[in-house]
Design an enzyme around this catalytic site. Structure first.
Site, PDB file in Angstrom:
ATOM      1  N   LYS A  86       0.782  -1.299   0.082  1.00 54.93           N
ATOM      2  CA  LYS A  86      -0.250   0.000   0.146  1.00 54.93           C
ATOM      3  C   LYS A  86       0.815   1.276   0.012  1.00 54.93           C
ATOM      4  CE  LYS A  86      -0.564   0.030   5.059  1.00 54.93           C
ATOM      5  NZ  LYS A  86       0.325   1.113   5.063  1.00 54.93           N
ATOM      6  N   SER A 126      -9.114   2.940  -2.436  1.00 53.69           N
ATOM      7  CA  SER A 126      -8.277   4.079  -2.306  1.00 53.69           C
ATOM      8  C   SER A 126      -8.833   5.009  -3.060  1.00 53.69           C
ATOM      9  CB  SER A 126      -7.050   3.944  -2.497  1.00 53.69           C
ATOM     10  OG  SER A 126      -6.196   4.969  -2.242  1.00 53.69           O
ATOM     11  N   TYR A 151       0.525   1.762  -7.466  1.00 51.44           N
ATOM     12  CA  TYR A 151      -0.268   1.360  -6.339  1.00 51.44           C
ATOM     13  C   TYR A 151      -1.718   1.744  -6.538  1.00 51.44           C
ATOM     14  CZ  TYR A 151      -2.886   1.962  -1.974  1.00 51.44           C
ATOM     15  OH  TYR A 151      -4.133   1.950  -1.167  1.00 51.44           O
ATOM     16  N   LYS A 155      -5.159  -0.414  -7.684  1.00 57.78           N
ATOM     17  CA  LYS A 155      -6.852  -0.176  -7.099  1.00 57.78           C
ATOM     18  C   LYS A 155      -7.727   0.058  -8.132  1.00 57.78           C
ATOM     19  CE  LYS A 155      -5.671  -0.839  -2.714  1.00 57.78           C
ATOM     20  NZ  LYS A 155      -6.138  -2.217  -2.129  1.00 57.78           N
ATOM     21  N   TYR A 179     -10.957   4.633   0.424  1.00 61.12           N
ATOM     22  CA  TYR A 179     -10.562   5.304   1.578  1.00 61.12           C
ATOM     23  C   TYR A 179      -9.752   6.633   1.212  1.00 61.12           C
ATOM     24  CZ  TYR A 179     -10.390   0.421   3.148  1.00 61.12           C
ATOM     25  OH  TYR A 179     -10.380  -0.858   3.258  1.00 61.12           O
ATOM     26  N   ARG A 233      -4.608  16.418   2.092  1.00 62.78           N
ATOM     27  CA  ARG A 233      -5.452  15.092   2.123  1.00 62.78           C
ATOM     28  C   ARG A 233      -6.412  14.897   3.210  1.00 62.78           C
ATOM     29  NH1 ARG A 233      -2.393  14.857  -1.669  1.00 62.78           N
ATOM     30  NH2 ARG A 233      -0.875  13.570  -2.006  1.00 62.78           N
ATOM     31  N   ARG A 297       7.874  14.490  -4.042  1.00 59.12           N
ATOM     32  CA  ARG A 297       8.110  12.895  -4.139  1.00 59.12           C
ATOM     33  C   ARG A 297       7.441  12.722  -5.383  1.00 59.12           C
ATOM     34  NH1 ARG A 297       6.040   9.815   0.767  1.00 59.12           N
ATOM     35  NH2 ARG A 297       4.190  10.883   0.254  1.00 59.12           N
TER      36      ARG A 297
END
Length: 341
Positions: A86, A126, A151, A155, A179, A233, A297
């Site tokens: 994850k 996600s 990742y 999903k 989520y 977020r 990043r």
């Protein structure tokens, strides 16, 4: 009691969900390969609920072992599927690991249950499926953009596989919970997040820095087009998230779902920047945090927070914990596990 299999059930979100399932009266069987957790989590679950769940150490990439597991547990009525890698950054560096661990294992599980007459399936999805959404907050009707990371792509693919399978497997009913960013720990401090090695997520890195395990926290970029320049977020307390799984499962078991594949955003509906999360931690811990801004990043989106209207109205679920409450629970958990060591 209805028997529910929880894959990855000793992981962070999985263990909190097992607690809520047992408190709601479900019988739980946990599958976990212990790649990013510890068998000691079982004792934490028992301490909270008074019930030791059934546990089988199993790597779902071992197809033969998985087949034997489902042959043994033919009386299951539901699956909550957490087992997956994850970390966004790690997926960029090692995409094949993510495609193997997140996609092939989902297929193997579905192959074992697709012929069952009645099976409820909750998928751990996600908000990364939205990529960089064009508008905020993000609703379930937002377009699925190109994923920013392997990742996120797993999903997206996972949801497509489930949607296609639910069309032909008449007994399979699926809810995918998208989520946002789970944080915090159970109020008992019996279970919480146990990252293996260097944390990939913001909050455990904050708490490990504060406790002295890490020299400093890296803030990845302060030049984003946000109010303070850092990414935004939607941070949700893990117990609120766990309760959403139980409510979604009951919706399927009670045949209240409208279609064989449904999706719901699970978040608070509020966006918080990285600096705001740091400020929240400093407020509840009453200590300054050592952090430094570094370059961006790869794989990070600018902003992502949920429109929770659908989950609030249709599921009847709503997040109740504040950011400060979640951060305080994470700090208490960090302090406990460091004392134990």
């Amino acid at each position: 009691m209805k028997k529910i299999v929880v894959t990855g059930g000793l992981g962070y979100i999985g263990s909190h969900t097992v607690v809520e399932l047992q408190l709601a009266g479900f019988e739980v069987v946990i599958i976990d390969n212990l790649s990013n957790t510890s068998e000691n989590v079982l004792q934490g679950i028992k301490t909270i609920t008074g019930i030791m769940p059934d546990f089988e150490k199993l790597d779902l990439r071992d197809k033969q072992a998985t087949i034997l597991f489902f042959q043994k547990h033919q009386d299951i009525e539901g699956i909550i599927h957490f087992a997956a890698s994850k970390a966004v950054g790690e997926s960029v560096k090692n995409p094949l690991l993510y495609y193997e661990n997140n996609i092939s294992t989902l297929i193997t599980v579905l192959q074992q249950i697709q012929d069952k007459e009645n099976i409820s399936f909750i998928f751990s999805s996600s908000c990364t499926v939205y990529g960089q959404a064009e508008t905020m907050p993000i609703s379930e009707n937002a377009p699925i953009q190109q994923a920013f990371s392997p990742y996120g792509n797993t999903k997206q693919i996972g949801e497509e596989i489930l949607q296609d399978t639910a069309k032909i497997a008449k007994g399979l009913q699926v809810i995918s919970l998208r989520y946002f960013n789970p944080i915090g720990a159970h109020e008992s401090t019996e279970i919480g997040e146990l990252p293996d090695g260097v944390p990939q997520n913001l909050v455990p890195f904050i708490t490990q820095t504060a406790i002295g395990l890490r020299k400093e926290l890296s803030v990845f970029g302060n030049d984003y087009p946000t109010e303070d320049g850092t990414c935004i977020r939607d941070y949700i307390h893990v117990v609120d998230l766990a309760k959403a799984h139980v409510i979604a499962l009951k919706r399927l078991i009670q045949n209240n779902h409208e279609t064989s594949f449904e999706v719901f955003n699970i978040g608070t509906g509020t966006g918080s920047s990285v600096l705001e999360v740091i400020e929240s931690f400093e407020r509840v811990s009453q200590q300054p945090l050592n952090y430094r801004v570094v370059k961006r990043r790869e794989g990070d989106v600018i902003s992502a927070y949920a429109d929770t209207t659908k989950a609030n109205t249709i599921l009847g679920w709503k997040a109740t914990s504040t950011l400060d409450e979640a951060m305080l629970s994470a700090w208490k958990w960090e302090q406990k596990i460091r004392k134990a060591k």
